[in-house]
Design a protein around this motif. Structure first.
Motif, short mmCIF file in Angstrom:
data_model
loop_
_atom_site.label_atom_id
_atom_site.label_comp_id
_atom_site.label_asym_id
_atom_site.label_seq_id
_atom_site.Cartn_x
_atom_site.Cartn_y
_atom_site.Cartn_z
N TYR A 1 -121.18 25.75 -25.72
CA TYR A 1 -120.35 25.75 -26.93
C TYR A 1 -119.15 24.84 -26.70
O TYR A 1 -118.53 24.87 -25.62
N ASN A 2 -118.79 24.08 -27.72
CA ASN A 2 -117.58 23.24 -27.68
C ASN A 2 -116.86 23.39 -29.01
O ASN A 2 -117.48 23.46 -30.06
N ALA A 3 -115.54 23.41 -28.94
CA ALA A 3 -114.73 23.49 -30.16
C ALA A 3 -113.53 22.58 -30.00
O ALA A 3 -112.97 22.44 -28.90
N TRP A 4 -113.13 21.93 -31.11
CA TRP A 4 -111.98 21.03 -31.09
C TRP A 4 -111.09 21.33 -32.29
O TRP A 4 -111.57 21.58 -33.39
N ILE A 5 -109.82 21.26 -32.05
CA ILE A 5 -108.83 21.34 -33.12
C ILE A 5 -107.85 20.20 -32.87
O ILE A 5 -107.34 20.04 -31.75
N SER A 6 -107.60 19.44 -33.93
CA SER A 6 -106.62 18.37 -33.80
C SER A 6 -105.75 18.34 -35.05
O SER A 6 -106.20 18.71 -36.14
N ALA A 7 -104.52 17.95 -34.87
CA ALA A 7 -103.59 17.84 -35.99
C ALA A 7 -102.83 16.53 -35.85
O ALA A 7 -102.54 16.07 -34.75
N SER A 8 -102.54 15.94 -37.01
CA SER A 8 -101.75 14.70 -37.00
C SER A 8 -100.82 14.71 -38.20
O SER A 8 -101.10 15.33 -39.23
N TYR A 9 -99.70 14.03 -38.03
CA TYR A 9 -98.72 13.91 -39.11
C TYR A 9 -98.14 12.51 -39.07
O TYR A 9 -97.70 12.05 -38.01
N LEU A 10 -98.15 11.87 -40.21
CA LEU A 10 -97.61 10.52 -40.30
C LEU A 10 -96.09 10.62 -40.42
O LEU A 10 -95.56 11.20 -41.37
N LEU A 11 -95.39 10.09 -39.43
CA LEU A 11 -93.94 10.17 -39.42
C LEU A 11 -93.28 9.11 -40.29
O LEU A 11 -92.30 9.38 -40.98
N TRP A 12 -93.80 7.91 -40.27
CA TRP A 12 -93.15 6.81 -40.99
C TRP A 12 -94.20 5.92 -41.64
O TRP A 12 -95.12 5.46 -40.98
N ASP A 13 -94.05 5.71 -42.94
CA ASP A 13 -95.00 4.85 -43.64
C ASP A 13 -94.28 3.82 -44.53
O ASP A 13 -94.84 3.34 -45.50
N HIS A 14 -93.04 3.54 -44.20
CA HIS A 14 -92.23 2.56 -44.93
C HIS A 14 -92.03 2.95 -46.39
O HIS A 14 -91.95 2.10 -47.26
N GLY A 15 -91.97 4.24 -46.67
CA GLY A 15 -91.71 4.73 -48.02
C GLY A 15 -92.91 4.75 -48.94
O GLY A 15 -92.76 4.97 -50.14
N HIS A 16 -94.10 4.54 -48.40
CA HIS A 16 -95.31 4.50 -49.23
C HIS A 16 -95.57 5.85 -49.92
O HIS A 16 -95.87 5.89 -51.11
N ARG A 17 -95.47 6.94 -49.17
CA ARG A 17 -95.71 8.27 -49.75
C ARG A 17 -94.70 8.59 -50.84
O ARG A 17 -95.06 9.13 -51.89
N LYS A 18 -93.44 8.26 -50.58
CA LYS A 18 -92.38 8.53 -51.56
C LYS A 18 -92.62 7.73 -52.84
O LYS A 18 -92.49 8.26 -53.95
N ALA A 19 -93.00 6.46 -52.69
CA ALA A 19 -93.27 5.62 -53.85
C ALA A 19 -94.48 6.12 -54.63
O ALA A 19 -94.49 6.14 -55.86
N GLU A 20 -95.50 6.56 -53.90
CA GLU A 20 -96.71 7.09 -54.55
C GLU A 20 -96.41 8.36 -55.33
O GLU A 20 -96.88 8.54 -56.46
N LEU A 21 -95.58 9.23 -54.76
CA LEU A 21 -95.21 10.46 -55.45
C LEU A 21 -94.36 10.15 -56.68
O LEU A 21 -94.57 10.73 -57.75
N SER A 22 -93.43 9.23 -56.55
CA SER A 22 -92.59 8.85 -57.69
C SER A 22 -93.45 8.25 -58.80
O SER A 22 -93.26 8.55 -59.99
N GLN A 23 -94.38 7.40 -58.43
CA GLN A 23 -95.27 6.79 -59.41
C GLN A 23 -96.12 7.85 -60.11
O GLN A 23 -96.29 7.81 -61.34
N ALA A 24 -96.62 8.81 -59.37
CA ALA A 24 -97.44 9.88 -59.96
C ALA A 24 -96.60 10.73 -60.92
O ALA A 24 -97.08 11.12 -61.99
N ASN A 25 -95.35 11.01 -60.55
CA ASN A 25 -94.47 11.79 -61.42
C ASN A 25 -94.16 11.04 -62.72
O ASN A 25 -94.16 11.63 -63.80
N VAL A 26 -93.90 9.75 -62.62
CA VAL A 26 -93.61 8.95 -63.80
C VAL A 26 -94.85 8.87 -64.70
O VAL A 26 -94.76 8.99 -65.92
N TYR A 27 -96.00 8.69 -64.08
CA TYR A 27 -97.24 8.64 -64.85
C TYR A 27 -97.50 9.96 -65.57
O TYR A 27 -97.93 9.99 -66.72
N GLU A 28 -97.22 11.07 -64.88
CA GLU A 28 -97.40 12.38 -65.49
C GLU A 28 -96.51 12.54 -66.72
O GLU A 28 -96.94 13.05 -67.76
N LYS A 29 -95.27 12.07 -66.63
CA LYS A 29 -94.37 12.13 -67.79
C LYS A 29 -94.87 11.24 -68.92
O LYS A 29 -94.77 11.60 -70.10
#
Length: 163
Positions: free
Chosen positions: A98-126
């Motif tokens: 039996y073998n089992a794996w658990i891995s986790a990752s988190y993107l620390l810096w994306d040059h504001g891409h996530r923030k821009a995508e969220l802002s764009q989605a919020n504006v589109y929703e409005k």
């Protein structure tokens, strides 16, 4: 004058013919023999309008886009497992592995891409919400206009009958 009245009657008849199947399909508590009130006409039109349904679906899609953009801020977790069975025991190993794996990752810096995508989605929703409200108000206006044109045409017919 009579031609104008006939054109209005034809238009109004088309609107009524478009509304009646909607009323019957939705099984609203409306007696077809009684005249419809303006509120009943508006309610029926809002429930049966394809443009309103399309706008509502667009709202749901925009809401999911916002949730998807927010999800980019969460860590990514992967879990996997493996089971192997072997009858070959040349090295003295157990037949069940039996073998089992658990891995986790988190993107620390994306040059504001996530923030821009969220802002764009919020504006589109409005914007989609605004489109929905606009479609709803246009439909209410059109139904109200047709309703009062019908009342006007009925009065003109009564006047013409008296003459």
């Amino acid at each position: 004058m009579e031609m104008k009245v006939m054109k209005r009657w034809c238009f109004i008849a088309l609107v009524v013919l478009a509304i009646i199947p909607t009323i019957q399909a939705q099984k609203l508590d409306i007696d077809i023999l009684d005249p419809l009130s303006l509120e009943q006409c508006i309610e029926s039109a809002l429930q049966g309008s394809p443009s309103i349904k399309k706008a509502e679906l667009s709202q749901q899609a925009a809401n999911l886009d916002v949730k998807n953009a927010r999800a980019n801020y969460f860590p990514e977790i992967d879990i996997s497992g493996q089971y192997q069975f072997s009858d070959d025991m040349d090295f003295g190993w157990e037949p069940d592995n039996y073998n089992a794996w658990i891995s986790a990752s988190y993107l620390l810096w994306d040059h504001g891409h996530r923030k821009a995508e969220l802002s764009q989605a919020n504006v589109y929703e409005k914007a989609v919400q605004s489109d929905y409200e606009n479609a709803k108000q246009n439909l209410i206006f059109n139904v109200t206009e047709a309703y009062y044109e019908l009342l006007e045409a009925e009065k003109l017919v009564d006047v013409n009958k008296r003459m």
